[in-house]
Design an enzyme around this catalytic site. Structure first.
Site, short mmCIF file in Angstrom:
data_model
loop_
_atom_site.label_atom_id
_atom_site.label_comp_id
_atom_site.label_asym_id
_atom_site.label_seq_id
_atom_site.Cartn_x
_atom_site.Cartn_y
_atom_site.Cartn_z
N ASP A 247 0.83 -1.21 0.00
CA ASP A 247 0.00 0.00 0.00
C ASP A 247 0.87 1.27 0.00
O ASP A 247 1.91 1.31 0.66
CB ASP A 247 -0.89 -0.05 1.26
N GLU B 268 -3.42 -0.49 -8.35
CA GLU B 268 -4.26 0.65 -7.90
C GLU B 268 -3.49 1.95 -8.04
O GLU B 268 -2.32 2.04 -7.68
CB GLU B 268 -4.67 0.45 -6.43
O1 LIG Z 1 -1.68 4.33 7.83
C1 LIG Z 1 -1.35 4.04 6.68
O2 LIG Z 1 -0.27 4.37 6.17
C2 LIG Z 1 -2.31 3.19 5.83
O3 LIG Z 1 -3.00 2.31 6.66
C3 LIG Z 1 -3.32 4.01 5.09
O4 LIG Z 1 -2.84 5.12 4.50
C4 LIG Z 1 -4.14 3.11 4.17
O5 LIG Z 1 -3.94 3.35 2.81
C5 LIG Z 1 -5.55 3.30 4.50
O6 LIG Z 1 -6.19 4.10 3.91
C6 LIG Z 1 -6.10 2.48 5.58
O7 LIG Z 1 -7.28 3.02 6.06
#
Ligand SMILES: O=C(O)[C@@H](O)[C@@H](O)[C@H](O)C(=O)CO
Length: 489
Positions: A162, A266
């Protein structure tokens, strides 16, 4: 333990009696000449293999192999039992990211998703989270794999690298077997354009007739509304997102197209100051299509505020209007909308589910950490008080550098005004939630003067001891999210 395992084997590994022998019933699996399962050994779990060792590494005892929950055993588990490996969830309508910063939440997440038609992304962590918790992508995925095996969850799950910002980060997540890559384009989005005058925009803009004629002075019917791409709106869109589009193109060609397995790709344009104008979303979608870039999801920066761990801030009617347009664009271009910072956005969940007709991806993470700390407030109030005081005094200011929050610490009731029984109520206070939410890395990493961890070990042993309670909290809380999100399906 040993005697119990031998008796379990002697009786022919009866799943219905597994609990009596300290064995997780969902884990009992037969493969060729072996039986593999997971057993509760008190302070930890172990993989147990009877028969062929199947390539697992462990200690042999009386005909069975007792294996640590190590990385090499997680890798082997994924090879032997395919359902314990992540996979691309591209074509599933409703998917949910369930980030687990601690490596202990997947059991509760499984319990939460089981009653719903949703596919989970259990292993979801951003680089920021890895840095703050000191974890690795292997560790995050291994925890999910072991939980999936322990619970016998066979519907499939994803693993999301992510908020990745560089080629190296993406290659790292892909190497570790991740099935989803979230490309964070925030560093290539020009937020200064918002403050430019119409004249400045015109002057900075470089025409590209072949591209421009597709948008300029044209009207589009999006989400049932007629939207006109006038010169200023178009030129601003190009100036804001052109570098991001070039970056996406480079990353896609160097990594995603060469991956040896399907990847959910994504595009995230959400962690930035510029709210995504619906026409700019259309421009991005069409340019991605022209460049031949296949995306599974796009995360726009929606209007209003999506702050971590608290409800949506903003006008829900405007959100619904704009979401309708964004959802229409996503549908036209064959991808799903992704909603980031989806933890606790109860004011808009029903809207998201209804407007997207159940085709969306939503990410949560911090809310599961908050539930884990809420368990501490309930079960070990004195420890919670220590953590809360530390977060206030020593961690919040530093943690704020990593997250955009508008927390007002003065709205948090002083700890000494609350009885132990009242502590869990702090988790209904937005400011207290954010205080704990953003300080997770500092809390986990805090050291005592002698160099030992100040809270970490005490926390993990409490969570182990109280794992059923923690799982129940997660089941209920994530379940409440899903209830609203799927209300209209
Ligand atoms: O805290 C973070 O860096 C991540 O969990 C988030 O930015 C993640 O993309 C998210 O939106 C989880 O709610």
């Amino acid at each position: 333990m040993k005697r119990a395992l031998l008796e379990f084997a002697r009786q022919g590994f009866p799943v219905s009696k597994a609990n009596e022998f300290g064995v997780y019933p969902g884990s009992v699996s037969r493969f060729d000449n072996a039986v593999v399962f997971m057993a509760d050994c008190g302070s930890r779990d172990a993989l147990v293999v009877f028969g062929d060792d199947m390539g697992f590494a462990g200690k042999s005892e009386d005909g069975f192999l007792l294996c640590e929950l190590s990385h090499s055993n997680a890798v082997r588990l994924r090879e032997v039992f395919a359902y314990t490996a992540p996979r691309a969830l591209l074509h599933s309508a409703c998917t949910m990211g369930l980030g687990d910063r601690l490596g202990i939440a997947t059991d509760g997440h499984i319990a939460a998703v089981e009653g719903y038609s949703v596919l989970p992304v259990f292993a979801q962590q951003s680089m920021r989270e890895l840095k703050l918790t000191g974890r690795t992508y292997d560790d995050v995925l291994d925890s999910a794999t072991f939980a999936v095996f322990r619970r016998g969850y066979k519907k499939g799950f994803g693993a999301d690298g992510d908020h990745l910002k560089t080629l190296e980060e993406i290659e790292y997540a892909l190497r570790c077997g991740y099935s989803m890559i979230t490309l964070d384009c925030s560093e290539y989005i020009d937020n200064t354009v918002q403050g430019m005058s119409a004249g400045e925009v015109k002057e900075a803009f470089c025409p590209q007739p072949e591209r421009d004629c597709l948008y300029l002075n044209r009207e589009f019917v999006l989400g049932g509304e007629r939207l006109f791409f006038d010169e200023d709106t178009f030129c601003r869109g190009v100036l804001i997102y052109d570098a991001a589009l070039k970056f996406i193109d480079t990353v896609y060609r160097r990594t995603i197209v060469n991956a040896s397995r399907p990847i959910d790709f994504e595009i995230s344009i959400d962690e930035t100051a510029t709210v995504t104008h619906p026409l700019h979303h259309y421009f991005i979608a069409r340019e991605l299509q022209r460049l031949g870039i296949k995306v599974a999801t796009v995360a726009p920066r929606f209007c209003g505020e999506f702050q971590k761990g608290i409800d949506y801030i903003g006008d829900t009617a405007q959100f619904e209007r704009e979401l309708t347009i964004h959802a229409d664009i996503a549908q036209q271009f064959g991808y799903k909308l992704s909603v980031h910072s989806g933890s606790d956005k109860f004011r808009i969940f029903e809207i998201v589910g209804r407007v997207t007709e159940g085709r969306f991806h939503i990410k949560t993470a911090g809310t599961s950490w908050l539930e884990a700390i809420k368990a501490v407030a309930v079960k070990a109030p004195a420890l919670y008080r220590e953590i809360h005081a530390y977060a206030l005094e020593s961690a919040f200011d530093e943690a704020r550098k990593f997250y955009h929050v508008t927390t007002d610490l003065s709205r948090i009731p002083p700890l000494d005004s609350l009885s132990d029984e009242q502590l869990p109520k702090l988790f209904s206070n937005s400011d207290a939630r954010q205080l704990i939410h953003i300080t997770y890395g500092h809390i986990l990493g805090a050291k005592s003067p002698d160099g030992s961890y100040r809270f970490r070990e005490r926390l993990y042993s409490l969570w182990r001891r109280e794992r059923e309670f923690c799982d129940t909290l997660l089941k209920e809380h994530i379940g409440a999210h899903l209830e609203q999100l799927t209300k209209t399906q």
